[in-house]
Enzyme design. Structure first.
Site, short mmCIF file in Angstrom:
data_model
loop_
_atom_site.label_atom_id
_atom_site.label_comp_id
_atom_site.label_asym_id
_atom_site.label_seq_id
_atom_site.Cartn_x
_atom_site.Cartn_y
_atom_site.Cartn_z
N CYS A 149 -20.94 -8.00 3.14
CA CYS A 149 -20.91 -8.27 4.57
C CYS A 149 -19.51 -8.51 5.10
O CYS A 149 -19.28 -8.45 6.29
CB CYS A 149 -21.81 -9.45 4.89
N SER A 186 0.83 -1.20 0.00
CA SER A 186 0.00 0.00 0.00
C SER A 186 0.87 1.26 0.00
O SER A 186 0.58 2.23 -0.71
CB SER A 186 -0.93 0.02 1.22
N THR A 243 14.95 4.32 10.09
CA THR A 243 15.91 3.23 10.27
C THR A 243 15.44 2.00 9.51
O THR A 243 14.27 1.64 9.58
CB THR A 243 16.05 2.91 11.77
N SER A 264 4.96 -6.59 -2.28
CA SER A 264 4.86 -6.76 -0.84
C SER A 264 5.45 -8.10 -0.42
O SER A 264 5.27 -9.11 -1.12
CB SER A 264 3.38 -6.68 -0.46
N HIS A 275 4.80 -10.14 2.22
CA HIS A 275 3.99 -11.22 2.82
C HIS A 275 3.13 -11.98 1.82
O HIS A 275 2.48 -12.95 2.20
CB HIS A 275 3.14 -10.68 3.97
#
Lengths: 396, 146
Positions: free
Chosen positions: A327, A74, A239, A201, A203
């Site tokens: 939902c 993101s 860092t 990314s 992961h």
């Protein structure tokens, strides 16, 4: 019988591979030095970081100095798009993207719209694809950026990135691609595919969470995204996350080494899953392209039922999946991707995404389909929509 | 995310099904929002007691659980007492709902009201506080057709 555990949500996140974890471990308590420090201890950490940068670059045919480590996909999307607006905004105020992008791209574009930019959201076809002709027609003299995802996170469709990049370049426009779902899963070469900027990314490729990369071709002008120290050539202060970066590099290398073998395994598993579902569950459909899709992705809609109910029942049977139903997102609208490929709300609500890994077995696929058949039948038995359909047939 | 009671009613829905020649039937919600509830009532002509109530629901776990609970709460009540089965009553009986799911309990209340309204129309009865249900079952489809 104890409940099995079958994880089929690898597009959401993946398990950290044992080799990746092993590579990371020394950088927590042993070589914990700040990679920016002068002494040898710090330089050891820096070497590991630069090694990881080279690994991340090699997977997409980039140069190590074109890789910037970020906090994840993101952030990389935000940076790539906002940077284009900041640095190239004096050349024009027009951006082109698609209407099936991840929210990290869509919401960043919407943010820029509030700040004087104009955004074209290209519509997709019924399989979720953008054509080079569409892009060609949308480019204007004031277009400064085209951002199209390499592969869609929900329905798995792979976009014709090489051709889209070529069209952008013919008009001298920067080309960014959100490759979060594609990096390490399908072959990508930034030169061959005309990519100027790319987000990915850790992961999603059996690496750690909280680490990503932004690739930016040397010719792309970058403004600092995080102000502060001189890390990442002064563009992204803070860092450096040594264990995360080392983990990213190890995961990228592993993904590259295993890509072909993994694709073979996943193709067989996915095809079996798709065949069985479409043949054995009535009123089901596959979303996205039949073959030209991410190796691990299967995405279905089942008519007359709602996705969240399906997920809870799958979970009760030990299967982890996901859905683009309203939902599960907390809003009343189903997934923007499913609406974009032309599905009516009623059908889009009954969606199920199963994203596999090579740890899944054929037996687990069979078990999942067997359970799914029972669950869909059970929910249809409860559904007034199905009752109406059985009594009255298709509405005119 | 759901209470044990919600999960129990989702896994073991009470009174799921249809009633043939029901005294009153009500359907509320729309497919666009992803929830449709249908309630069937079997009402004793003389005592006006709800002898049986069944439901069918298209929707999430909370939608199924609230309709299941609503049927339990109205059975044995007169059509006048059934008005006490509000969305709050359904929520409390389920030990609460996540905030994004509160609309499910409203739908459960509305579906009971819609079935009562259907019965009242047929028998020319008035229940204090009962209003004509919103006819939004097919709104979603109409909007798409435009």
């Amino acid at each position: 019988m104890s409940k099995p555990f079958i994880y089929m949500d690898n597009a959401a996140t993946t398990k950290v591979a044992p080799q990746v974890l092993d590579a990371m471990m020394p950088y927590f308590s042993e070589i914990y030095a700040n990679g920016s420090s002068v002494y040898q201890f710090g330089q050891t950490a820096k070497e590991a970081i630069e090694n990881a940068r080279a690994q991340a670059a090699a997977l997409i045919g980039a140069k190590p100095e074109e890789i910037y480590f970020t906090g994840g996909g993101s952030e990389s999307d935000n940076w790539a798009i906002k940077n284009a607006a900041e640095v190239y905004g004096n050349k024009g105020k027009h951006i082109i993207t698609s209407n099936i992008e991840h929210h990290a791209v869509l919401h960043t574009c919407q943010y820029l719209e509030k700040h004087g930019f104009e955004v074209t959201y290209l519509p997709v076809d019924s399989e979720g694809r953008i054509t080079p002709e569409q892009l060609e027609a949308a480019i204007r003299p004031d277009t400064i950026l085209v951002s199209i995802m390499t592969a869609n996170n929900e329905i798995g469709t792979i976009e014709p990135i090489k051709e889209l990049g070529r069209v952008a370049h013919e008009h001298g426009v920067l080309f960014h691609t959100d490759a979060v779902q594609a990096y390490g899963h399908i072959p990508i070469n930034v030169d061959e595919m005309n990519i100027d900027m790319l987000s990915s990314s850790g992961h999603k490729i059996n690496g750690p969470k909280g680490i990503g990369i932004m690739y930016a071709r040397k010719t792309v002008k970058l403004a600092p995204f995080i102000h502060g120290g001189a890390q990442e050539r002064g563009k992204r202060a803070g860092t450096l996350n040594t264990p995360g970066i080392v983990g990213f590099g190890a995961a990228a290398q592993l993904a590259g080494e295993k890509m072909e073998e993994r694709k073979k395994v996943l193709d067989a598993l996915r095809e079996h899953l798709i065949e069985r579902v479409l043949n054995e569950i009535p009123y089901s459909r596959l979303n996205g392209a039949r073959y030209d899709r991410l190796p691990n992705n299967a995405h279905f809609c089942f008519r007359f039922i709602e996705g969240e109910s399906m997920l809870i029942m799958l979970d009760m049977n030990g299967v982890c999946g996901s859905s683009g139903s309203a939902c599960t997102s907390g809003s009343l609208d189903p997934s923007h991707v499913l609406l974009a490929i032309g599905l009516p709300h009623e059908i889009a609500h009954g969606s199920l995404r199963l994203t596999l890994s090579e740890d899944i077995t054929m037996e687990q696929i069979d078990y999942t389909v067997d359970k799914l058949k029972e669950i869909v039948a059970r929910l249809r038995e409860m559904s007034p929509l199905y009752e109406d359909f059985v009594k009255n047939g298709e509405k005119k | 995310m759901y209470s044990e009671k919600v999960m129990d009613h989702f896994q073991h829905p009470r009174n799921m099904g249809e009633i043939e020649n029901a005294s009153g039937v009500g359907t509320v919600g729309n497919a666009k929002c992803g929830d449709i509830m249908r309630i069937y009532l079997d009402i004793d002509e003389d005592t006006k007691i709800i002898k049986d109530c069944k439901f069918k629901t298209f929707g999430c776990g909370a939608a199924v659980a609230t309709s299941s609970m609503a049927t339990e709460l109205v059975i044995g009540k007169t059509i006048y007492e059934a008005m006490e089965v509000t969305n709050k009553a359904v929520m409390e009986a389920l030990d609460g709902l996540p905030p994004v799911k509160i609309h499910c309990s409203l739908l459960a209340e509305e579906s009971i009201h819609a079935a009562l309204w259907d019965y009242c129309q047929k028998h020319n009865i008035e229940i204090p506080g009962l209003k004509e249900p919103k006819k939004d079952v097919h709104d979603g489809e109409e909007e798409q057709a435009e």
